[in-house]
Design a protein around this motif. Structure first.
Motif, PDB file in Angstrom:
ATOM      1  N   GLY A  27       0.721  -1.253   0.028  1.00 19.13           N
ATOM      2  CA  GLY A  27      -0.028   0.046  -0.045  1.00 19.13           C
ATOM      3  C   GLY A  27       0.779   1.443   0.010  1.00 19.13           C
ATOM      4  O   GLY A  27       0.517   2.052  -0.719  1.00 19.13           O
ATOM      5  N   LEU A  28       1.882   1.305   0.794  1.00 23.93           N
ATOM      6  CA  LEU A  28       2.803   2.394   0.896  1.00 23.93           C
ATOM      7  C   LEU A  28       3.565   2.508  -0.584  1.00 23.93           C
ATOM      8  O   LEU A  28       3.917   3.608  -0.790  1.00 23.93           O
ATOM      9  CB  LEU A  28       3.754   2.193   2.048  1.00 23.93           C
ATOM     10  CG  LEU A  28       3.348   2.389   3.276  1.00 23.93           C
ATOM     11  CD1 LEU A  28       4.285   2.321   4.590  1.00 23.93           C
ATOM     12  CD2 LEU A  28       2.778   3.873   3.529  1.00 23.93           C
ATOM     13  N   TYR A  29       3.855   1.373  -1.013  1.00 25.81           N
ATOM     14  CA  TYR A  29       4.574   1.530  -2.321  1.00 25.81           C
ATOM     15  C   TYR A  29       3.559   2.015  -3.620  1.00 25.81           C
ATOM     16  O   TYR A  29       4.176   3.062  -4.252  1.00 25.81           O
ATOM     17  CB  TYR A  29       4.956  -0.091  -2.940  1.00 25.81           C
ATOM     18  CG  TYR A  29       5.984   0.106  -4.101  1.00 25.81           C
ATOM     19  CD1 TYR A  29       7.384   0.162  -4.051  1.00 25.81           C
ATOM     20  CD2 TYR A  29       5.335  -0.246  -5.316  1.00 25.81           C
ATOM     21  CE1 TYR A  29       8.085   0.347  -5.238  1.00 25.81           C
ATOM     22  CE2 TYR A  29       6.087  -0.310  -6.708  1.00 25.81           C
ATOM     23  CZ  TYR A  29       7.281  -0.032  -6.508  1.00 25.81           C
ATOM     24  OH  TYR A  29       8.178   0.088  -7.473  1.00 25.81           O
ATOM     25  N   LEU A  37       1.754  -3.663 -11.588  1.00 27.46           N
ATOM     26  CA  LEU A  37       0.842  -4.854 -11.704  1.00 27.46           C
ATOM     27  C   LEU A  37       1.349  -5.592 -10.419  1.00 27.46           C
ATOM     28  O   LEU A  37       0.411  -6.697  -9.966  1.00 27.46           O
ATOM     29  CB  LEU A  37       0.747  -5.612 -13.020  1.00 27.46           C
ATOM     30  CG  LEU A  37      -0.062  -6.884 -13.050  1.00 27.46           C
ATOM     31  CD1 LEU A  37      -1.488  -6.379 -12.865  1.00 27.46           C
ATOM     32  CD2 LEU A  37      -0.012  -7.360 -14.514  1.00 27.46           C
ATOM     33  N   GLY A  38       2.649  -5.661 -10.349  1.00 23.68           N
ATOM     34  CA  GLY A  38       3.188  -6.775  -9.530  1.00 23.68           C
ATOM     35  C   GLY A  38       2.732  -6.536  -7.975  1.00 23.68           C
ATOM     36  O   GLY A  38       2.442  -7.319  -7.220  1.00 23.68           O
ATOM     37  N   VAL A  39       2.777  -5.211  -7.642  1.00 27.30           N
ATOM     38  CA  VAL A  39       2.417  -4.782  -6.324  1.00 27.30           C
ATOM     39  C   VAL A  39       0.642  -5.168  -6.004  1.00 27.30           C
ATOM     40  O   VAL A  39       0.393  -5.475  -4.779  1.00 27.30           O
ATOM     41  CB  VAL A  39       2.456  -3.315  -6.231  1.00 27.30           C
ATOM     42  CG1 VAL A  39       2.044  -2.686  -4.751  1.00 27.30           C
ATOM     43  CG2 VAL A  39       4.175  -2.915  -6.337  1.00 27.30           C
ATOM     44  N   VAL A  40       0.009  -5.001  -7.183  1.00 16.91           N
ATOM     45  CA  VAL A  40      -1.402  -5.253  -6.835  1.00 16.91           C
ATOM     46  C   VAL A  40      -1.490  -6.696  -6.722  1.00 16.91           C
ATOM     47  O   VAL A  40      -2.453  -7.228  -5.830  1.00 16.91           O
ATOM     48  CB  VAL A  40      -2.246  -4.600  -8.136  1.00 16.91           C
ATOM     49  CG1 VAL A  40      -3.730  -4.999  -7.979  1.00 16.91           C
ATOM     50  CG2 VAL A  40      -2.173  -3.087  -8.156  1.00 16.91           C
ATOM     51  N   ALA A  44      -2.995  -8.551  -3.653  1.00 15.06           N
ATOM     52  CA  ALA A  44      -4.421  -9.547  -3.826  1.00 15.06           C
ATOM     53  C   ALA A  44      -3.998 -11.077  -2.891  1.00 15.06           C
ATOM     54  O   ALA A  44      -4.812 -11.634  -2.410  1.00 15.06           O
ATOM     55  CB  ALA A  44      -4.840  -9.750  -5.222  1.00 15.06           C
ATOM     56  N   PHE A  45      -2.889 -11.606  -3.098  1.00 15.32           N
ATOM     57  CA  PHE A  45      -2.474 -12.744  -2.621  1.00 15.32           C
ATOM     58  C   PHE A  45      -2.444 -12.664  -0.837  1.00 15.32           C
ATOM     59  O   PHE A  45      -2.781 -13.487  -0.220  1.00 15.32           O
ATOM     60  CB  PHE A  45      -1.062 -13.143  -3.032  1.00 15.32           C
ATOM     61  CG  PHE A  45      -1.113 -13.884  -4.295  1.00 15.32           C
ATOM     62  CD1 PHE A  45      -1.814 -15.076  -4.116  1.00 15.32           C
ATOM     63  CD2 PHE A  45      -0.342 -13.178  -5.427  1.00 15.32           C
ATOM     64  CE1 PHE A  45      -1.829 -15.774  -5.635  1.00 15.32           C
ATOM     65  CE2 PHE A  45      -0.306 -13.944  -6.643  1.00 15.32           C
ATOM     66  CZ  PHE A  45      -1.255 -15.327  -6.860  1.00 15.32           C
ATOM     67  N   ALA A  46      -1.839 -11.384  -0.746  1.00 13.01           N
ATOM     68  CA  ALA A  46      -1.979 -10.992   0.910  1.00 13.01           C
ATOM     69  C   ALA A  46      -3.426 -10.893   1.559  1.00 13.01           C
ATOM     70  O   ALA A  46      -3.763 -11.571   2.694  1.00 13.01           O
ATOM     71  CB  ALA A  46      -1.184  -9.742   1.313  1.00 13.01           C
TER      72      ALA A  46
END
Length: 92
Positions: A27-29, A37-40, A44-46
């Protein structure tokens, strides 16, 4: 009816802490670096890592939401507790 709260397994607490930390950092990133896309996908996995164990153990929708919220807060508390223990061991 409300059930009596049961103590969670240590592995589940570790999963909650890991997922909470991934959600916080991702979220901070997203806030500072922008959409990727990688952060999203990591978020989603978390979120799934918090939601799936909570959904498997509860019966009603409200109980599932409360279990997810409780798992997220518990994960943050484990992270803060570990940080405070590390600081106290350095100064004490």
């Amino acid at each position: 009816m409300l059930k009596r709260k049961t103590e969670r397994h240590g592995g589940l607490k570790a999963l909650n802490a890991l997922c909470a930390m991934v959600l916080l950092l991702a979220g901070l990133y997203l806030l500072f670096a922008g959409y990727q896309l990688g952060v999203v996908v990591a978020m989603a996995f978390a979120a799934a890592g918090i939601a799936i164990p909570a959904a498997m153990g509860e019966s009603g929708m409200l109980e599932i939401l409360m279990a997810m919220f409780e798992a997220l807060i518990e994960g943050f508390m484990v992270i803060v507790s570990a940080i405070l223990k590390a600081i106290s061991s350095l100064t004490g």
